[in-house]
Design a protein around this motif. Structure first.
Motif, PDB file in Angstrom:
ATOM      1  N   ASP A  99      46.711 -21.475  57.146  1.00  0.00           N
ATOM      2  CA  ASP A  99      46.814 -20.113  57.727  1.00  0.00           C
ATOM      3  C   ASP A  99      47.179 -18.894  56.298  1.00  0.00           C
ATOM      4  O   ASP A  99      47.324 -19.355  55.254  1.00  0.00           O
ATOM      5  CB  ASP A  99      48.025 -20.038  58.705  1.00  0.00           C
ATOM      6  CG  ASP A  99      48.004 -20.921  59.723  1.00  0.00           C
ATOM      7  OD1 ASP A  99      46.836 -21.509  59.969  1.00  0.00           O
ATOM      8  OD2 ASP A  99      48.820 -21.172  60.423  1.00  0.00           O
ATOM      9  N   GLU A 100      47.040 -17.799  56.800  1.00  0.00           N
ATOM     10  CA  GLU A 100      47.096 -16.699  55.962  1.00  0.00           C
ATOM     11  C   GLU A 100      48.667 -16.693  55.124  1.00  0.00           C
ATOM     12  O   GLU A 100      49.725 -17.171  55.961  1.00  0.00           O
ATOM     13  CB  GLU A 100      47.205 -15.339  56.963  1.00  0.00           C
ATOM     14  CG  GLU A 100      47.549 -14.041  56.071  1.00  0.00           C
ATOM     15  CD  GLU A 100      47.344 -12.886  56.781  1.00  0.00           C
ATOM     16  OE1 GLU A 100      47.669 -11.795  56.309  1.00  0.00           O
ATOM     17  OE2 GLU A 100      47.344 -12.883  57.964  1.00  0.00           O
ATOM     18  N   GLU A 101      48.832 -16.616  54.094  1.00  0.00           N
ATOM     19  CA  GLU A 101      49.994 -16.603  53.488  1.00  0.00           C
ATOM     20  C   GLU A 101      50.784 -15.438  53.011  1.00  0.00           C
ATOM     21  O   GLU A 101      50.069 -14.258  52.818  1.00  0.00           O
ATOM     22  CB  GLU A 101      49.849 -17.362  52.137  1.00  0.00           C
ATOM     23  CG  GLU A 101      49.125 -18.947  52.263  1.00  0.00           C
ATOM     24  CD  GLU A 101      49.192 -19.821  50.953  1.00  0.00           C
ATOM     25  OE1 GLU A 101      49.921 -20.523  50.841  1.00  0.00           O
ATOM     26  OE2 GLU A 101      48.085 -19.237  50.226  1.00  0.00           O
ATOM     27  N   ILE A 102      52.028 -15.486  52.535  1.00  0.00           N
ATOM     28  CA  ILE A 102      52.563 -14.508  51.989  1.00  0.00           C
ATOM     29  C   ILE A 102      52.992 -14.983  50.566  1.00  0.00           C
ATOM     30  O   ILE A 102      53.188 -16.246  50.256  1.00  0.00           O
ATOM     31  CB  ILE A 102      54.336 -14.433  52.670  1.00  0.00           C
ATOM     32  CG1 ILE A 102      54.164 -13.941  54.245  1.00  0.00           C
ATOM     33  CG2 ILE A 102      55.152 -13.687  51.875  1.00  0.00           C
ATOM     34  CD1 ILE A 102      55.309 -13.894  54.835  1.00  0.00           C
ATOM     35  N   ILE A 104      55.338 -14.565  47.157  1.00  0.00           N
ATOM     36  CA  ILE A 104      56.604 -13.924  46.678  1.00  0.00           C
ATOM     37  C   ILE A 104      56.743 -14.106  45.154  1.00  0.00           C
ATOM     38  O   ILE A 104      56.657 -15.205  44.430  1.00  0.00           O
ATOM     39  CB  ILE A 104      57.728 -14.791  47.391  1.00  0.00           C
ATOM     40  CG1 ILE A 104      57.715 -14.823  48.826  1.00  0.00           C
ATOM     41  CG2 ILE A 104      59.256 -14.333  47.019  1.00  0.00           C
ATOM     42  CD1 ILE A 104      57.845 -13.363  49.343  1.00  0.00           C
ATOM     43  N   ASN A 133      49.120 -24.342  52.761  1.00  0.00           N
ATOM     44  CA  ASN A 133      48.321 -24.607  51.722  1.00  0.00           C
ATOM     45  C   ASN A 133      48.938 -25.846  51.105  1.00  0.00           C
ATOM     46  O   ASN A 133      50.265 -26.004  50.941  1.00  0.00           O
ATOM     47  CB  ASN A 133      48.229 -23.388  50.909  1.00  0.00           C
ATOM     48  CG  ASN A 133      47.440 -23.298  49.783  1.00  0.00           C
ATOM     49  OD1 ASN A 133      46.986 -24.283  49.460  1.00  0.00           O
ATOM     50  ND2 ASN A 133      46.946 -22.289  49.119  1.00  0.00           N
ATOM     51  N   ASN A 151      53.923 -19.307  47.459  1.00  0.00           N
ATOM     52  CA  ASN A 151      53.178 -19.148  48.651  1.00  0.00           C
ATOM     53  C   ASN A 151      53.580 -19.981  49.796  1.00  0.00           C
ATOM     54  O   ASN A 151      53.936 -21.269  49.775  1.00  0.00           O
ATOM     55  CB  ASN A 151      51.765 -19.433  48.197  1.00  0.00           C
ATOM     56  CG  ASN A 151      51.656 -20.825  47.583  1.00  0.00           C
ATOM     57  OD1 ASN A 151      52.499 -21.480  46.827  1.00  0.00           O
ATOM     58  ND2 ASN A 151      50.706 -21.723  47.928  1.00  0.00           N
ATOM     59  N   PRO A 153      53.297 -19.807  54.444  1.00  0.00           N
ATOM     60  CA  PRO A 153      52.559 -19.463  55.817  1.00  0.00           C
ATOM     61  C   PRO A 153      53.195 -18.026  56.066  1.00  0.00           C
ATOM     62  O   PRO A 153      54.702 -18.141  56.373  1.00  0.00           O
ATOM     63  CB  PRO A 153      52.517 -20.344  56.822  1.00  0.00           C
ATOM     64  CG  PRO A 153      52.675 -21.548  55.784  1.00  0.00           C
ATOM     65  CD  PRO A 153      53.518 -21.118  54.733  1.00  0.00           C
ATOM     66  N   LYS A 154      52.540 -17.049  56.675  1.00  0.00           N
ATOM     67  CA  LYS A 154      53.001 -15.913  57.167  1.00  0.00           C
ATOM     68  C   LYS A 154      53.580 -15.893  58.489  1.00  0.00           C
ATOM     69  O   LYS A 154      54.726 -15.472  58.628  1.00  0.00           O
ATOM     70  CB  LYS A 154      51.776 -14.861  57.267  1.00  0.00           C
ATOM     71  CG  LYS A 154      52.442 -13.547  57.484  1.00  0.00           C
ATOM     72  CD  LYS A 154      51.236 -12.435  57.802  1.00  0.00           C
ATOM     73  CE  LYS A 154      51.666 -11.170  57.977  1.00  0.00           C
ATOM     74  NZ  LYS A 154      50.154 -10.057  57.672  1.00  0.00           N
ATOM     75  N   LYS A 155      53.002 -16.911  59.385  1.00  0.00           N
ATOM     76  CA  LYS A 155      53.781 -17.393  60.391  1.00  0.00           C
ATOM     77  C   LYS A 155      54.406 -18.560  60.304  1.00  0.00           C
ATOM     78  O   LYS A 155      54.157 -19.618  60.991  1.00  0.00           O
ATOM     79  CB  LYS A 155      52.532 -17.532  61.562  1.00  0.00           C
ATOM     80  CG  LYS A 155      51.751 -16.050  61.782  1.00  0.00           C
ATOM     81  CD  LYS A 155      50.708 -16.233  62.897  1.00  0.00           C
ATOM     82  CE  LYS A 155      50.166 -14.794  63.112  1.00  0.00           C
ATOM     83  NZ  LYS A 155      48.993 -14.888  64.225  1.00  0.00           N
ATOM     84  N   LEU A 156      55.581 -18.860  59.312  1.00  0.00           N
ATOM     85  CA  LEU A 156      56.101 -20.023  59.114  1.00  0.00           C
ATOM     86  C   LEU A 156      56.897 -20.436  60.229  1.00  0.00           C
ATOM     87  O   LEU A 156      57.023 -21.618  60.730  1.00  0.00           O
ATOM     88  CB  LEU A 156      56.807 -19.827  57.973  1.00  0.00           C
ATOM     89  CG  LEU A 156      58.124 -20.885  57.523  1.00  0.00           C
ATOM     90  CD1 LEU A 156      57.288 -21.908  57.044  1.00  0.00           C
ATOM     91  CD2 LEU A 156      58.918 -20.344  56.508  1.00  0.00           C
ATOM     92  N   THR A 265      63.798 -18.446  54.571  1.00  0.00           N
ATOM     93  CA  THR A 265      62.941 -17.544  53.432  1.00  0.00           C
ATOM     94  C   THR A 265      63.913 -16.396  52.928  1.00  0.00           C
ATOM     95  O   THR A 265      63.549 -15.731  51.735  1.00  0.00           O
ATOM     96  CB  THR A 265      61.826 -16.765  54.012  1.00  0.00           C
ATOM     97  OG1 THR A 265      62.359 -15.936  55.304  1.00  0.00           O
ATOM     98  CG2 THR A 265      60.872 -17.711  54.731  1.00  0.00           C
TER      99      THR A 265
END
Length: 351
Positions: A99-102, A104, A133, A151, A153-156, A265
């Motif tokens: 999925d799309e990642e954040i 940091i 990932n 890294n 997921p954005k929708k963790l 987080t």
């Protein structure tokens, strides 16, 4: 040079790969790297040699190249798991996708810029969750002595809520009840209060024993299946939510965070919330990996904590102690965990 002809592999391939294995076993990663770099020129084995180079470069202290080679291994072969895992492994059928990642870059504790510290391929772990990932970059902050994920997921929260195995209590959980009893007995010697909140009840072992030993208990659990099962089995009020979204007017004598802090987080925000939810002289019990534990120092990169995708932050006792002190807690007890290798158990009092 190694060549492929249909299904037939020239014997020199096996010889060179065996030589790589021998060099790694001897601790000669530099020699293994040099052979793998030559083998990496062959298209037919590019994925495997890239994967091996990712591992070698991590041990050699070059996380950037480690990430490069791990990533190109999956990009060349999105079914790489079938080549590097045994057929009975939980992730054998894994197809490379996430999925799309954040991302940091700054430490979540002190907000100073961190640096790439280690890189690991996480599909080796049976606990890998789809959506993450498989290549994790761990960052380190020297300012506050902390390790954190670069890294995730954005929708963790959504992934954690939905990626749930069926709830069950196995023999391992039952066999640990006496250890939960030791933990609760240790907590009881520091408090006269009886109101206890557990954050992240999991299979329910700790909270069930706390109830048995006289505490008025309630809990929260991010996975709805677990929350419902524990509530029904033990007749305990459990709210299915994340700690970030938990709201109450109640205050507690004890708050337990067993293997929770590493999943958060924003651990500082969460510990500030814990402080507000505690009564004066209230206690927080924390169990979390200690990346400077004796166990972790003994086994280094083989420590399972490096390959747990759901973990976002790793404390040392030094960093955790400093955070708790700044937030208004006093650490009153430290134990080597009886539950997980390399973890610490800390009791801190609100002052």
């Amino acid at each position: 040079m190694l060549l492929f002809k249909g299904e037939r592999i020239i014997s020199s391939l096996q010889e060179d790969l065996s030589k790589v294995d021998s060099l790694i076993a001897e601790g000669n990663d530099t020699g293994a790297r040099d052979i793998l770099l030559q083998l990496n020129k062959e298209d037919e084995i590019f994925d495997i040699t890239s994967f091996r180079l990712g591992e070698v470069y991590n041990r050699l202290g070059d996380p950037q190249k480690s990430y490069q080679y791990h990533t190109q291994a999956f990009k060349r072969n999105n079914s790489l798991a079938k080549k590097i895992l045994p057929s009975n492994h939980a992730n054998f059928q894994y197809i490379y996708k996430f999925d799309e990642e954040i991302f940091i870059k700054n430490c979540p504790i002190c907000h100073q810029k961190g640096y790439a510290y280690k890189v690991f391929n996480m599909i080796n772990s049976n606990g890998f969750s789809i959506g993450f990932n498989p290549i994790r970059i761990w960052m380190k902050c020297d300012s506050c002595h902390h390790i954190f994920a670069f890294n995730f997921p954005k929708k963790l929260e959504k992934i954690l809520q939905t990626d749930v195995k069926d709830y069950y209590v196995n023999e391992e959980v039952i066999n640990k009840l006496w250890l939960f009893g030791k933990t609760i007995s240790n907590i009881k010697q520091y408090t006269r209060g009886n109101d206890l909140l557990e954050i992240g009840v999991g299979a329910g072992g700790l909270i069930a024993v706390a109830k048995e030993m006289g505490f008025n208990v309630e809990g929260i659990e991010i996975r709805p299946a677990y929350a419902e099962a524990v509530s029904n089995k033990f007749d305990i009020p459990i709210e299915a939510t994340s700690f970030e979204n938990f709201h109450t007017e109640a205050q507690y004598d004890v708050i337990c965070m067993g293997d929770v802090l590493e999943h958060l987080t924003n651990p500082i925000e969460s510990l500030e919330k814990v402080y507000q939810l505690l009564k004066i002289d209230g206690l927080v019990w924390i169990s979390t990996p200690n990346f400077e534990s004796a166990y972790s120092n003994f086994i280094g990169d083989e420590d399972a904590m490096w390959r747990i995708c759901e973990h976002i932050n790793y404390f040392s006792f030094q960093s955790l102690h400093n955070v708790l002190r700044k937030l208004g807690f006093k650490v009153i007890d430290y134990q080597v965990s009886s539950f997980y290798k390399g973890s610490m158990e800390v009791i801190a009092k609100k002052i």
